[in-house]
Design a protein around this motif. Sequence first.
Motif, mmCIF file in Angstrom:
data_model
loop_
_atom_site.group_PDB
_atom_site.id
_atom_site.type_symbol
_atom_site.label_atom_id
_atom_site.label_comp_id
_atom_site.label_asym_id
_atom_site.label_seq_id
_atom_site.Cartn_x
_atom_site.Cartn_y
_atom_site.Cartn_z
ATOM 1 N N ILE A 1 51.248 -40.723 14.028
ATOM 2 C CA ILE A 1 52.606 -41.236 13.998
ATOM 3 C C ILE A 1 52.533 -42.753 13.915
ATOM 4 N N PRO A 2 53.258 -43.352 12.974
ATOM 5 C CA PRO A 2 53.226 -44.818 12.863
ATOM 6 C C PRO A 2 53.621 -45.471 14.171
ATOM 7 N N PRO A 3 53.164 -46.687 14.468
ATOM 8 C CA PRO A 3 52.318 -47.469 13.578
ATOM 9 C C PRO A 3 50.855 -47.074 13.696
ATOM 10 N N ILE A 4 50.183 -47.083 12.581
ATOM 11 C CA ILE A 4 48.736 -46.856 12.550
ATOM 12 C C ILE A 4 48.137 -47.896 11.619
ATOM 13 N N GLN A 5 46.843 -48.081 11.716
ATOM 14 C CA GLN A 5 46.204 -48.994 10.788
ATOM 15 C C GLN A 5 45.725 -48.187 9.601
ATOM 16 N N HIS A 6 46.181 -48.556 8.431
ATOM 17 C CA HIS A 6 45.741 -47.862 7.224
ATOM 18 C C HIS A 6 44.266 -48.157 7.010
ATOM 19 N N GLY A 7 43.499 -47.139 6.721
ATOM 20 C CA GLY A 7 42.075 -47.322 6.517
ATOM 21 C C GLY A 7 41.271 -47.321 7.799
ATOM 22 N N HIS B 1 36.259 -58.490 24.515
ATOM 23 C CA HIS B 1 36.594 -57.188 25.081
ATOM 24 C C HIS B 1 37.924 -57.276 25.794
ATOM 25 N N GLU B 2 38.745 -56.275 25.583
ATOM 26 C CA GLU B 2 40.015 -56.166 26.311
ATOM 27 C C GLU B 2 40.167 -54.743 26.825
ATOM 28 N N GLN B 3 40.539 -54.634 28.094
ATOM 29 C CA GLN B 3 40.909 -53.336 28.654
ATOM 30 C C GLN B 3 42.418 -53.358 28.844
ATOM 31 N N ILE B 4 43.089 -52.390 28.256
ATOM 32 C CA ILE B 4 44.549 -52.381 28.241
ATOM 33 C C ILE B 4 45.073 -51.223 29.070
ATOM 34 N N ASP B 5 45.997 -51.547 29.952
ATOM 35 C CA ASP B 5 46.658 -50.534 30.775
ATOM 36 C C ASP B 5 48.020 -50.250 30.148
ATOM 37 N N GLU B 6 48.040 -49.314 29.198
ATOM 38 C CA GLU B 6 49.281 -49.018 28.500
ATOM 39 C C GLU B 6 50.198 -48.092 29.292
ATOM 40 N N SER B 7 49.756 -47.654 30.467
ATOM 41 C CA SER B 7 50.632 -46.847 31.325
ATOM 42 C C SER B 7 51.692 -47.728 31.973
ATOM 43 N N THR C 1 43.043 -42.716 23.536
ATOM 44 C CA THR C 1 43.472 -41.388 23.112
ATOM 45 C C THR C 1 44.615 -41.554 22.111
ATOM 46 N N THR C 2 44.942 -40.496 21.410
ATOM 47 C CA THR C 2 46.015 -40.534 20.431
ATOM 48 C C THR C 2 47.317 -40.983 21.063
ATOM 49 N N GLN C 3 47.636 -40.460 22.235
ATOM 50 C CA GLN C 3 48.888 -40.809 22.900
ATOM 51 C C GLN C 3 48.880 -42.256 23.382
ATOM 52 N N ARG C 4 47.802 -42.701 23.982
ATOM 53 C CA ARG C 4 47.728 -44.054 24.539
ATOM 54 C C ARG C 4 47.708 -45.130 23.457
ATOM 55 N N VAL C 5 47.113 -44.818 22.324
ATOM 56 C CA VAL C 5 46.954 -45.831 21.286
ATOM 57 C C VAL C 5 48.289 -46.175 20.619
ATOM 58 N N ARG C 6 49.273 -45.326 20.750
ATOM 59 C CA ARG C 6 50.579 -45.613 20.121
ATOM 60 C C ARG C 6 51.182 -46.909 20.630
ATOM 61 N N LYS C 7 51.180 -47.097 21.962
ATOM 62 C CA LYS C 7 51.721 -48.336 22.533
ATOM 63 C C LYS C 7 50.892 -49.536 22.099
ATOM 64 N N ILE C 8 49.582 -49.357 22.083
ATOM 65 C CA ILE C 8 48.693 -50.451 21.683
ATOM 66 C C ILE C 8 48.996 -50.854 20.239
ATOM 67 N N PHE C 9 49.123 -49.872 19.357
ATOM 68 C CA PHE C 9 49.359 -50.169 17.945
ATOM 69 C C PHE C 9 50.764 -50.705 17.682
ATOM 70 N N GLU C 10 51.735 -50.350 18.506
ATOM 71 C CA GLU C 10 53.075 -50.927 18.349
ATOM 72 C C GLU C 10 53.006 -52.436 18.496
ATOM 73 N N VAL C 11 52.321 -52.887 19.530
ATOM 74 C CA VAL C 11 52.192 -54.325 19.779
ATOM 75 C C VAL C 11 51.242 -54.951 18.759
ATOM 76 N N ALA C 12 50.144 -54.268 18.447
ATOM 77 C CA ALA C 12 49.168 -54.797 17.485
ATOM 78 C C ALA C 12 49.811 -55.024 16.119
#
Length: 191
Positions: free
Chosen positions: A138-144, A68-74, A101-112
């Motif tokens: 909006i990219p980056p996203i995980q396909h599938g 489990h990871e809790q990420i503070d993308e703020s 959320t859609t907005q918060r996940v963008r930073k997470i997916f950039e690094v992921a």
Amino acid sequence: MSEFRVLQMAPPIEHQIKAMIALLKRYNWSRFGVVTSKMAGSKQFLKAVQELVTSNDDRSFKMKLVHHEQIDESSDEMGHIEKRLQALRNSEARIILLYSTTQRVRKIFEVAEKLGLLSEKYLWIGTQSVKGSMTTAIPPIQHGMLTINFHTLSNAMFPPADDVLPLIIGLAPKVSFTTYLCITVLNYKKL
């Protein structure tokens, strides 16, 4: 007790978690990880997942939350997100339940994406709040990537424009009939 009354139009998070767990069971994905954004409801999300895993009475299928990871993308520091996701990458989790959320996940997916966590080796399953709409992807996203989605609109009898299931269902009879027709013609030619 508050003087305000709140009417939640989205399905309760418990229903979304039950749908996620049912998906894990359906495909025998017994080991998984959880990533949550540091936001309201993240602790309840993790607790509800842990409770469902513990209360699983199916002896033939034992689930295990392996990371489990809790990420503070703020935080402006991308190093925090990278450190957390590197720990996820080093774990044995390949199926990841995502609460964000859609907005918060963008930073997470950039690094992921940089760490290879959006490759075909991983499957992310997000809550309805992660999905947003097709126009906000909006990219980056995980396909599938899978997201739990309940039709909660006032016109819920009609699927939203970004729902592919009615399209698949609509094409199925045509594909089946075409296949049947081809097989019949081939069999006829053999005679």
